[in-house]
Motif scaffolding. Structure first.
Motif, PDB file in Angstrom:
ATOM      1  N   ASN A  61       0.848  -1.189   0.000  1.00 22.31           N
ATOM      2  CA  ASN A  61       0.000   0.000   0.000  1.00 22.31           C
ATOM      3  C   ASN A  61       0.884   1.239   0.000  1.00 22.31           C
ATOM      4  OD1 ASN A  61       0.649   0.722   2.815  1.00 22.31           O
ATOM      5  ND2 ASN A  61      -0.593  -1.078   3.360  1.00 22.31           N
ATOM      6  N   PHE A  62       0.247   2.386  -0.129  1.00 21.05           N
ATOM      7  CA  PHE A  62       1.036   3.605  -0.314  1.00 21.05           C
ATOM      8  C   PHE A  62       1.893   3.931   0.916  1.00 21.05           C
ATOM      9  CE2 PHE A  62      -2.731   5.106   1.786  1.00 21.05           C
ATOM     10  CZ  PHE A  62      -2.340   6.213   2.518  1.00 21.05           C
ATOM     11  N   ILE A  63       1.426   3.495   2.088  1.00 23.80           N
ATOM     12  CA  ILE A  63       2.226   3.775   3.293  1.00 23.80           C
ATOM     13  C   ILE A  63       3.512   2.945   3.257  1.00 23.80           C
ATOM     14  CG2 ILE A  63       2.290   3.623   5.805  1.00 23.80           C
ATOM     15  CD1 ILE A  63      -0.757   4.111   5.784  1.00 23.80           C
ATOM     16  N   ARG A  64       3.351   1.684   2.901  1.00 20.18           N
ATOM     17  CA  ARG A  64       4.534   0.821   2.813  1.00 20.18           C
ATOM     18  C   ARG A  64       5.486   1.282   1.702  1.00 20.18           C
ATOM     19  NH1 ARG A  64       3.680  -4.979   4.906  1.00 20.18           N
ATOM     20  NH2 ARG A  64       2.254  -4.641   6.631  1.00 20.18           N
ATOM     21  N   ILE A  84      11.747   0.710  12.077  1.00 14.52           N
ATOM     22  CA  ILE A  84      10.445   1.348  11.872  1.00 14.52           C
ATOM     23  C   ILE A  84       9.628   1.209  13.158  1.00 14.52           C
ATOM     24  CG2 ILE A  84       8.309   1.307  10.515  1.00 14.52           C
ATOM     25  CD1 ILE A  84      10.827   2.188   8.941  1.00 14.52           C
ATOM     26  N   VAL A  85       9.074   2.330  13.604  1.00 14.04           N
ATOM     27  CA  VAL A  85       8.292   2.305  14.841  1.00 14.04           C
ATOM     28  C   VAL A  85       6.916   2.933  14.590  1.00 14.04           C
ATOM     29  CG1 VAL A  85       8.280   2.875  17.302  1.00 14.04           C
ATOM     30  CG2 VAL A  85      10.467   2.617  16.114  1.00 14.04           C
ATOM     31  N   ILE A 138      -5.329  -0.685  13.868  1.00 14.23           N
ATOM     32  CA  ILE A 138      -4.358  -1.510  14.595  1.00 14.23           C
ATOM     33  C   ILE A 138      -3.619  -2.404  13.612  1.00 14.23           C
ATOM     34  CG2 ILE A 138      -4.143  -3.448  16.229  1.00 14.23           C
ATOM     35  CD1 ILE A 138      -6.600  -2.119  17.704  1.00 14.23           C
ATOM     36  N   GLN A 139      -4.387  -3.026  12.716  1.00 11.81           N
ATOM     37  CA  GLN A 139      -3.750  -3.934  11.766  1.00 11.81           C
ATOM     38  C   GLN A 139      -2.749  -3.203  10.867  1.00 11.81           C
ATOM     39  OE1 GLN A 139      -5.629  -5.675   8.102  1.00 11.81           O
ATOM     40  NE2 GLN A 139      -5.598  -7.490   9.393  1.00 11.81           N
ATOM     41  N   ILE A 140      -3.136  -2.017  10.412  1.00 10.59           N
ATOM     42  CA  ILE A 140      -2.255  -1.265   9.517  1.00 10.59           C
ATOM     43  C   ILE A 140      -0.906  -1.008  10.186  1.00 10.59           C
ATOM     44  CG2 ILE A 140      -1.925   0.988   8.391  1.00 10.59           C
ATOM     45  CD1 ILE A 140      -5.018   0.938   7.865  1.00 10.59           C
ATOM     46  N   SER A 141      -0.947  -0.532  11.425  1.00  8.51           N
ATOM     47  CA  SER A 141       0.307  -0.210  12.118  1.00  8.51           C
ATOM     48  C   SER A 141       1.027  -1.455  12.632  1.00  8.51           C
ATOM     49  CB  SER A 141       0.032   0.748  13.287  1.00  8.51           C
ATOM     50  OG  SER A 141      -0.159   2.050  12.788  1.00  8.51           O
ATOM     51  N   LYS A 151       4.922  -3.285  11.810  1.00  7.35           N
ATOM     52  CA  LYS A 151       5.907  -3.740  12.796  1.00  7.35           C
ATOM     53  C   LYS A 151       6.330  -5.183  12.502  1.00  7.35           C
ATOM     54  CE  LYS A 151       6.088  -6.327  16.765  1.00  7.35           C
ATOM     55  NZ  LYS A 151       5.365  -7.206  17.636  1.00  7.35           N
ATOM     56  N   GLU A 152       5.351  -6.038  12.209  1.00 13.23           N
ATOM     57  CA  GLU A 152       5.657  -7.439  11.957  1.00 13.23           C
ATOM     58  C   GLU A 152       6.545  -7.597  10.724  1.00 13.23           C
ATOM     59  OE1 GLU A 152       4.421  -8.959  14.957  1.00 13.23           O
ATOM     60  OE2 GLU A 152       3.531 -10.514  13.674  1.00 13.23           O
ATOM     61  N   ASP A 153       6.120  -6.975   9.635  1.00 13.46           N
ATOM     62  CA  ASP A 153       6.817  -7.195   8.365  1.00 13.46           C
ATOM     63  C   ASP A 153       8.166  -6.487   8.285  1.00 13.46           C
ATOM     64  OD1 ASP A 153       4.768  -8.811   7.623  1.00 13.46           O
ATOM     65  OD2 ASP A 153       3.702  -7.312   6.450  1.00 13.46           O
TER      66      ASP A 153
END
Ligand code: ATP
Ligand code: MG
Length: 556
Positions: free
Chosen positions: A8-11, A26-27, A46-49, A53-55
């Protein structure tokens, strides 16, 4: 469930910044205000943020944005933590409260005053609003704008000490009263509130505004990407102004995404609170509520909700997601693992006249048709049974493969019965059926191999568990419940038939159903046991029906 990483655009932004060597880690954070329970939109945020963190092997902070003592309660803090954990997001050691930064924020306010970039304003609230101007007109400087630094410092100190009443003074950033962005017209940094705070008690008589507290909290925690919804887009210049004008240890970056909207669903905390307070629903976790706790009680799984959020994706512009997608995600998750059970929700008694009065025959049914490893359970057949009222028609059309006068059906797992007689009351309502069974059909087929097209579910009228089934429809009648004409209220869009309680009967094995077990009542939908259940009467919530309109439509 989807395995591929979302793009997505954030990533994309994060990838570019990483390629440019901008970050070592990345935090991200999720910053709920503890003023209500989490809803499906929060689950998406929550999932987006958290997935970032996970990836990216980064950090994910949970920070309670507890800067407004008037609305906040510890009950909300506890429920929010519970819900985030249930969703599977993990903040590890990184649990924070904006209120922990009150001292630092105060110091930085003093710093801005000394820099000539903040001042105490005495304008009463209505005049302040007037001075602010509008989108088409510039604002005017407050007569208190040029107060000497010393006086500002002294007044702020007194505000903090509780020497002034609420609304008497505010601290404002000194930016630009003619700025095209209204948020930049000397925004309020501190207001006086003589309120008790759930963590700092009575220490503070002034509280920082969201705009002042938020970015600085991000900076203190070393947040690299402060992800929030689009309504904060116009606040970004201010977010950046504070970060640039204060000696903060890090420079976080705010990126906005579109809110998650779902058909028939409201995701405004204020409105959800109104539904609770006015008694339109039975609390925050009412199974009709779009809250995480409501979905959980309804029988939704974290997997289903996360899958839904994943499929809804991260968008730059708002759109409304289909409710059917949410239901599809739940069915997809439950299909393979829900225990199969029989329950009759609208009972019609059938007396099998050639079945010995006191006999009980036990039949075996798989707990799941496709998963033999899930085992089997025993179902008792007796002379009197219940079938679903809708499975009988007095004058059935040819294609009705269920019960009718003289017609034969298969009782699931058991045998064939043929309807021989209809018993009616004085008003002509069908109160009972009489039938005979074919002893050779035990086990579900006969030696002559005759075809019986219909199979119906049933429950013994003697060996069963009386239960309460709660059936739900949408809480609102409108796809966008908040869209109301002038002078009307969204409360008027409440569906009066959103909850139906029926007295039902279930097979004995349901005695062992536990909270959280996904169960399919055959032919009737997925159900989950409700915490209102008692030893004598289990209560089941219908999580979702079996019919899948979304999957079919999309060819999934
Ligand atoms: P309110 O309804 O009072 O505006 P809120 O829903 O924004 O409150 P917060 O506790 O401030 O509640 O929200 C925490 C975070 O969740 C914010 O960063 C916000 O952007 C995000 N969020 C809130 N609603 C949605 C939504 N519908 N979709 C996606 N994210 C959301
Ligand atoms: Mg908000």
């Amino acid at each position: 469930m989807s395995e591929e990483k979302p793009s997505n655009f954030i990533r994309d932004i994060i990838d570019e910044e990483l390629a440019a060597g901008k970050h070592s880690q990345i935090v991200t954070r999720f910053p709920p205000e503890p003023s209500g329970y989490l809803h499906i939109g929060h689950a998406s945020a929550i999932q987006i943020s958290h997935s970032i963190k996970e990836d990216y092997k980064g950090r994910f902070h949970l920070r309670f944005d507890d800067t407004n003592p008037a609305k906040e309660e510890d009950e909300y803090v506890q429920s929010i933590k519970r819900d985030i954990q249930w969703l599977g997001a993990d903040w590890g050691e990184h649990l924070y409260y904006a209120s922990s930064y009150f001292d630092q924020l105060y110091e930085w306010a003093v710093y801005l005053i000394k820099e000539g970039k903040a001042y105490v304003d005495d304008l009463p609230p209505d005049e302040m609003r007037e001075y602010r101007g509008s989108l088409t007109e510039p604002g005017k400087n407050s007569p208190w704008r040029e107060r000497p630094v010393e006086e500002n410092l002294e007044l702020l100190e007194k505000m903090k000490a509780g020497e002034f009443g609420e609304g008497e003074k505010v601290l404002r950033a000194k930016i630009d009263m003619s700025h095209p962005n209204l948020n930049m017209r000397d925004p309020v940094m501190y207001r006086i509130l003589h309120a008790h705070h759930h963590r700092t008690g009575d220490k503070w008589k002034i509280y920082p505004s969201y705009d002042y507290a938020h970015g600085q909290s991000d900076a203190i925690e070393g947040i690299t990407h402060s992800l929030c919804t689009l309504e904060f887009e116009a606040h970004r210049p201010l977010y950046n102004w504070f970060v640039e004008n204060l000696p903060v240890p890090h420079e976080p970056r705010q990126i906005e995404f579109a809110r998650l909207n779902v058909e028939y669903v409201i995701t405004s905390k204020r409105k959800l609170l109104q539904l609770v307070n006015e008694g339109h629903v039975d609390g925050w976790d009412d199974p009709r509520m779009p809250t995480v706790s409501g979905f959980r009680r309804r029988g939704y799984t974290p997997e289903a909700i996360n899958e839904f959020c994943h499929r809804a994706g991260v968008a730059k512009r708002e759109r409304v997601n289909e409710y059917a997608l949410l239901e599809y995600c739940l069915r997809q998750d439950l299909e393979g693992r829900a225990l199969r059970r029989m329950a009759v929700l609208d009972p019609l008694k059938v007396v099998i006249e050639n079945f010995p009065t006191d006999d009980v025959e036990w039949y075996e049914g798989p707990n799941h048709p496709a998963n033999p490893e899930m085992g089997t359970r025993k179902v008792p057949l007796t002379r009197e049974i219940y079938i679903e009222r809708e499975d009988f028609l007095e004058d059935p059309p040819k294609k009705f493969f269920r019960l009718g006068p003289g017609r034969e059906v298969r009782l699931r797992y058991a045998c064939y019965i043929t309807c021989t007689e209809i018993v009616k009351d004085e008003e002509g309502n069908i109160v009972e059926l009489k039938a005979t069974f074919d002893p050779d059909s035990r086990g579900g087929s006969t030696p002559d191999g005759r075809k019986v097209k219909g199979t119906i579910h049933w429950v013994s009228a003697k060996e069963n568990i009386p239960l309460e089934a709660r059936l739900y429809e949408q809480l609102f009648t409108e796809i966008v419940p908040e869209q109301v004409e002038e002078g009307h209220d969204f409360i008027e869009n409440i569906n009066p038939d959103s909850k139906t309680i029926v007295k039902a009967f279930g097979e004995p094995e349901l005695r062992n159903a536990k909270l959280g077990d996904p169960i399919q009542f055959e032919r009737k939908g997925y159900f989950a046991i409700d915490p209102d259940s008692t030893e004598d009467q289990p209560v089941f919530n219908r999580s979702v029906g079996l019919r899948d309109s979304w999957g079919k439509k999309k060819g999934q």
